[in-house]
Design a protein around this motif. Structure first.
Motif, mmCIF file in Angstrom:
data_model
loop_
_atom_site.group_PDB
_atom_site.id
_atom_site.type_symbol
_atom_site.label_atom_id
_atom_site.label_comp_id
_atom_site.label_asym_id
_atom_site.label_seq_id
_atom_site.Cartn_x
_atom_site.Cartn_y
_atom_site.Cartn_z
ATOM 1 N N ALA A 32 3.901 -0.384 5.861
ATOM 2 C CA ALA A 32 4.928 -0.208 6.891
ATOM 3 C C ALA A 32 5.673 -1.516 7.138
ATOM 4 O O ALA A 32 5.105 -2.601 7.020
ATOM 5 C CB ALA A 32 4.280 0.274 8.184
ATOM 6 N N ASP A 33 6.945 -1.379 7.494
ATOM 7 C CA ASP A 33 7.760 -2.555 7.780
ATOM 8 C C ASP A 33 7.593 -3.063 9.213
ATOM 9 O O ASP A 33 7.919 -4.212 9.499
ATOM 10 C CB ASP A 33 9.235 -2.256 7.518
ATOM 11 C CG ASP A 33 9.506 -2.050 6.036
ATOM 12 O OD1 ASP A 33 8.877 -2.744 5.209
ATOM 13 O OD2 ASP A 33 10.342 -1.195 5.704
ATOM 14 N N THR A 34 7.118 -2.205 10.114
ATOM 15 C CA THR A 34 6.886 -2.612 11.504
ATOM 16 C C THR A 34 5.561 -2.028 11.974
ATOM 17 O O THR A 34 5.090 -1.023 11.439
ATOM 18 C CB THR A 34 7.984 -2.124 12.460
ATOM 19 O OG1 THR A 34 7.902 -0.695 12.575
ATOM 20 C CG2 THR A 34 9.370 -2.553 11.996
ATOM 21 N N ILE A 35 5.005 -2.630 12.992
ATOM 22 C CA ILE A 35 3.754 -2.105 13.560
ATOM 23 C C ILE A 35 3.971 -0.711 14.144
ATOM 24 O O ILE A 35 3.131 0.164 14.014
ATOM 25 C CB ILE A 35 3.149 -3.072 14.605
ATOM 26 C CG1 ILE A 35 1.787 -2.570 15.079
ATOM 27 C CG2 ILE A 35 4.072 -3.273 15.785
ATOM 28 C CD1 ILE A 35 0.731 -2.501 14.043
ATOM 29 N N TYR A 36 5.128 -0.501 14.770
ATOM 30 C CA TYR A 36 5.385 0.806 15.373
ATOM 31 C C TYR A 36 5.529 1.903 14.320
ATOM 32 O O TYR A 36 5.063 3.020 14.535
ATOM 33 C CB TYR A 36 6.606 0.746 16.284
ATOM 34 C CG TYR A 36 6.319 -0.035 17.542
ATOM 35 C CD1 TYR A 36 5.542 0.502 18.561
ATOM 36 C CD2 TYR A 36 6.783 -1.329 17.696
ATOM 37 C CE1 TYR A 36 5.245 -0.221 19.698
ATOM 38 C CE2 TYR A 36 6.500 -2.061 18.836
ATOM 39 C CZ TYR A 36 5.728 -1.501 19.837
ATOM 40 O OH TYR A 36 5.430 -2.214 20.960
ATOM 41 N N SER A 37 6.116 1.596 13.176
ATOM 42 C CA SER A 37 6.177 2.616 12.121
ATOM 43 C C SER A 37 4.791 2.878 11.550
ATOM 44 O O SER A 37 4.471 4.011 11.190
ATOM 45 C CB SER A 37 7.172 2.233 11.033
ATOM 46 O OG SER A 37 6.793 1.059 10.378
ATOM 47 N N ALA A 38 3.946 1.874 11.496
ATOM 48 C CA ALA A 38 2.570 2.075 11.024
ATOM 49 C C ALA A 38 1.780 2.948 11.991
ATOM 50 O O ALA A 38 0.980 3.783 11.588
ATOM 51 C CB ALA A 38 1.873 0.730 10.838
ATOM 52 N N LEU A 39 2.023 2.758 13.278
ATOM 53 C CA LEU A 39 1.282 3.497 14.288
ATOM 54 C C LEU A 39 1.837 4.888 14.555
ATOM 55 O O LEU A 39 1.152 5.724 15.143
ATOM 56 C CB LEU A 39 1.289 2.716 15.613
ATOM 57 C CG LEU A 39 0.566 1.376 15.609
ATOM 58 C CD1 LEU A 39 0.811 0.657 16.931
ATOM 59 C CD2 LEU A 39 -0.914 1.566 15.366
ATOM 60 N N ASN A 40 3.051 5.146 14.122
ATOM 61 C CA ASN A 40 3.764 6.366 14.496
ATOM 62 C C ASN A 40 2.948 7.639 14.307
ATOM 63 O O ASN A 40 2.843 8.444 15.224
ATOM 64 C CB ASN A 40 5.080 6.453 13.735
ATOM 65 C CG ASN A 40 5.972 7.546 14.248
ATOM 66 O OD1 ASN A 40 5.973 7.854 15.432
ATOM 67 N ND2 ASN A 40 6.726 8.137 13.363
ATOM 68 N N LEU A 41 2.380 7.840 13.155
ATOM 69 C CA LEU A 41 1.623 9.071 12.896
ATOM 70 C C LEU A 41 0.138 8.815 12.683
ATOM 71 O O LEU A 41 -0.566 9.667 12.159
ATOM 72 C CB LEU A 41 2.210 9.800 11.684
ATOM 73 C CG LEU A 41 3.629 10.317 11.866
ATOM 74 C CD1 LEU A 41 4.146 10.924 10.561
ATOM 75 C CD2 LEU A 41 3.688 11.344 12.986
ATOM 76 N N ALA A 42 -0.329 7.659 13.110
ATOM 77 C CA ALA A 42 -1.723 7.298 12.876
ATOM 78 C C ALA A 42 -2.674 8.173 13.684
ATOM 79 O O ALA A 42 -2.410 8.519 14.828
ATOM 80 C CB ALA A 42 -1.951 5.831 13.246
ATOM 81 N N LYS A 43 -3.768 8.523 13.077
ATOM 82 C CA LYS A 43 -4.852 9.205 13.779
ATOM 83 C C LYS A 43 -5.954 8.213 14.123
ATOM 84 O O LYS A 43 -6.731 8.432 15.026
ATOM 85 C CB LYS A 43 -5.393 10.341 12.925
ATOM 86 C CG LYS A 43 -4.385 11.454 12.753
ATOM 87 C CD LYS A 43 -4.953 12.601 11.963
ATOM 88 C CE LYS A 43 -3.896 13.669 11.822
ATOM 89 N NZ LYS A 43 -4.349 14.770 11.014
#
Length: 70
Positions: A32-43
């Motif tokens: 992911a390019d940002t932490i928020y995109s990494a967290l977006n669909l994380a379980k």
């Protein structure tokens, strides 16, 4: 690699190692390019570094995003 081998989809974010991760793991993981995109669909989220970028995240905002997904 172990999680991928076990059948999990893995997304990573590390501002200091994203390029190295892309080089080492290629298409095995999504970088992911940002932490928020990494967290977006994380379980599941694993934070393994004590960096200020992660301490100052808006966790309430992320919690709201997770609840909307479910």
């Amino acid at each position: 690699r172990g999680l991928v081998k076990a059948g999990y989809d893995v997304t990573t974010f590390d501002p200091m190692a994203n390029e190295n991760t892309r080089h080492e793991l290629g298409d095995l993981v999504c970088v992911a390019d940002t932490i928020y995109s990494a967290l977006n669909l994380a379980k599941v989220v694993i934070l393994a570094v004590p960096w200020p970028e992660f301490i100052t995240l808006n966790w309430e905002e992320m919690k709201g995003a997770w609840l909307k997904i479910q």
